[in-house]
Write a protein that holds these residues in place. Structure first.
Motif, PDB file in Angstrom:
ATOM      1  N   SER A 217       0.803  -1.398  -0.105  1.00  0.00           N
ATOM      2  CA  SER A 217       0.095   0.151  -0.127  1.00  0.00           C
ATOM      3  C   SER A 217       0.887   1.177   0.149  1.00  0.00           C
ATOM      4  O   SER A 217       2.014   1.231   0.528  1.00  0.00           O
ATOM      5  CB  SER A 217      -0.894   0.224   1.350  1.00  0.00           C
ATOM      6  N   GLY A 218       0.270   2.431  -0.698  1.00  0.00           N
ATOM      7  CA  GLY A 218       1.261   3.498  -0.826  1.00  0.00           C
ATOM      8  C   GLY A 218       2.178   3.595  -1.685  1.00  0.00           C
ATOM      9  O   GLY A 218       2.643   4.839  -2.091  1.00  0.00           O
TER      10      GLY A 218
ATOM     11  N   ASP B 223       5.172  -2.968  -7.418  1.00  0.00           N
ATOM     12  CA  ASP B 223       5.260  -4.057  -6.514  1.00  0.00           C
ATOM     13  C   ASP B 223       6.206  -5.250  -6.851  1.00  0.00           C
ATOM     14  O   ASP B 223       6.790  -6.006  -5.986  1.00  0.00           O
ATOM     15  CB  ASP B 223       3.750  -4.862  -6.597  1.00  0.00           C
ATOM     16  N   TYR B 224       6.448  -5.448  -8.207  1.00  0.00           N
ATOM     17  CA  TYR B 224       7.349  -6.583  -8.563  1.00  0.00           C
ATOM     18  C   TYR B 224       8.773  -6.354  -8.212  1.00  0.00           C
ATOM     19  O   TYR B 224       9.247  -7.098  -7.656  1.00  0.00           O
ATOM     20  CB  TYR B 224       7.403  -6.607 -10.093  1.00  0.00           C
TER      21      TYR B 224
ATOM     22  N   ARG C 127      13.386   6.685  -3.770  1.00  0.00           N
ATOM     23  CA  ARG C 127      12.261   7.225  -3.785  1.00  0.00           C
ATOM     24  C   ARG C 127      11.201   6.896  -2.464  1.00  0.00           C
ATOM     25  O   ARG C 127      10.588   7.762  -2.339  1.00  0.00           O
ATOM     26  CB  ARG C 127      11.528   6.646  -4.992  1.00  0.00           C
ATOM     27  N   VAL C 128      11.644   5.951  -1.812  1.00  0.00           N
ATOM     28  CA  VAL C 128      10.966   5.560  -0.655  1.00  0.00           C
ATOM     29  C   VAL C 128      11.248   6.250   0.446  1.00  0.00           C
ATOM     30  O   VAL C 128      12.562   6.319   0.899  1.00  0.00           O
ATOM     31  CB  VAL C 128      10.907   3.959  -0.374  1.00  0.00           C
ATOM     32  N   ALA C 129      10.454   7.192   1.141  1.00  0.00           N
ATOM     33  CA  ALA C 129      10.880   7.916   2.312  1.00  0.00           C
ATOM     34  C   ALA C 129      10.774   7.113   3.479  1.00  0.00           C
ATOM     35  O   ALA C 129      11.659   7.372   4.511  1.00  0.00           O
ATOM     36  CB  ALA C 129       9.952   9.014   2.535  1.00  0.00           C
TER      37      ALA C 129
ATOM     38  N   ARG D 112       3.654  -1.292   3.974  1.00  0.00           N
ATOM     39  CA  ARG D 112       3.185   0.160   3.886  1.00  0.00           C
ATOM     40  C   ARG D 112       4.398   1.041   3.469  1.00  0.00           C
ATOM     41  O   ARG D 112       5.501   1.089   3.997  1.00  0.00           O
ATOM     42  CB  ARG D 112       2.616   0.789   5.069  1.00  0.00           C
ATOM     43  N   ILE D 113       4.304   1.718   2.164  1.00  0.00           N
ATOM     44  CA  ILE D 113       5.182   2.385   1.829  1.00  0.00           C
ATOM     45  C   ILE D 113       4.568   4.006   1.747  1.00  0.00           C
ATOM     46  O   ILE D 113       3.501   4.229   1.313  1.00  0.00           O
ATOM     47  CB  ILE D 113       5.621   2.054   0.110  1.00  0.00           C
ATOM     48  N   ALA D 114       5.808   4.835   2.079  1.00  0.00           N
ATOM     49  CA  ALA D 114       5.499   6.462   1.616  1.00  0.00           C
ATOM     50  C   ALA D 114       6.513   6.791   0.999  1.00  0.00           C
ATOM     51  O   ALA D 114       7.874   6.900   1.355  1.00  0.00           O
ATOM     52  CB  ALA D 114       5.360   7.121   3.296  1.00  0.00           C
TER      53      ALA D 114
END
Length: 278
Positions: free
Chosen positions: A59-60, A66-67, A108-110, A125-127
């Motif tokens: 999510s996020g 996703d891959y 890119r993932v915070a 969970r990704i922001a």
């Protein structure tokens, strides 16, 4: 008179020594058996199929697919701990290592958090960092810019910017070049305070489209209508804003109406403000 006291060696029958030795090995064997039994039980538990991770949900994440995230997780959950214990178990999987790897491999993932979701699935969970500025190669006075990187509100570059983004975001320069991915923009000013300063100028009608941080620490703010504002490295941005606002709003100077003719406004000398027209 000399006295002599004999020291007799304690005598232990051979049978007693053998008995103690036998007791030691029996005790050692029982401990070893218990240890092996626990290893077997725990190994069986970690390989128990109903407790294996069978599904990964995300999510996020929008820019990071996703891959690619699944590839990182699969790499960390394959194989065993210490040859016996499955890494793919819902209880024992390396949660912290997965989070760390995702942050390292995807600038890119915070932030990321991994949590159990039922008995056989996990939720990631990704922001993601949101682009707000551009960090470009070289310095702002150069006409040719080789490349720019998307930068978030903290001043961290996280991805090469597409060519069409040049007119969309405010551009920052500090002379650095090469791959700027995952680096923080460096200047003598706190980046978030600097971004707030530029927003405050925009709110006052002073529109800046490029910012150059010189090697001596001074800033050059290039205006959309032409000309530039020079900010000294020894000045506070709050005081600089006050000085600039007073000059900008002075009806006698009428700088607002002559921005196309403005060469520069120099704010490096405290309350003394110098300006020049072309």
């Amino acid at each position: 008179m000399n006295m002599y006291q004999s020291r007799q060696r304690a005598f232990r029958p051979k049978a007693v020594l053998q008995k103690k030795r036998k007791a030691f090995w029996v005790h050692f064997g029982l401990i070893s058996f218990d240890l092996l039994l626990w290893i077997f039980v725990l190994s069986f538990f970690t390989h128990f199929k109903p407790l294996q991770i069978a599904e990964i949900n995300f999510s996020g994440n929008e820019a990071v697919g996703d891959y690619y995230l699944s590839q990182v997780i699969s790499q960390e959950t394959s194989g065993n701990f210490l040859w016996f214990f499955s890494k793919n178990n819902i209880v024992t999987f390396p949660k912290s290592k997965i989070e760390s790897d995702i942050l390292v491999q995807f600038p890119r993932v915070a932030s990321v958090s991994v949590a159990r979701q039922g008995l056989s699935s996990i939720l990631v969970r990704i922001a993601e960092r949101q682009p707000k500025f551009l960090w470009c190669d070289g310095v702002a006075s150069e006409l040719a810019v080789s490349s720019c990187y998307l930068m978030d509100e903290t001043g961290r570059a996280f991805a090469l910017a597409p060519v069409f983004s040049g007119q969309t975001y405010l551009k920052y320069f500090n002379g650095e070049s090469g791959d700027l991915t995952n680096q923080l923009f460096k200047s003598n000013f706190n980046f978030q305070e600097l971004a707030f300063f530029i927003d405050s100028l925009r709110g006052s009608g002073i529109l800046v489209n490029k910012i150059n941080s010189n090697q001596n620490g001074d800033l050059e703010l290039y205006l959309e209508a032409g000309g530039k504002i020079i900010v000294g490295s020894g000045q506070t941005l709050g005081k600089t804003f006050d000085n600039l606002s007073s000059v900008w709003n002075d009806n006698d100077l009428n700088l607002k109406a002559s921005t196309t003719k403005l060469d520069y406004i120099d704010l490096r000398f405290g309350n003394k403000v110098f300006y020049k027209e072309r």
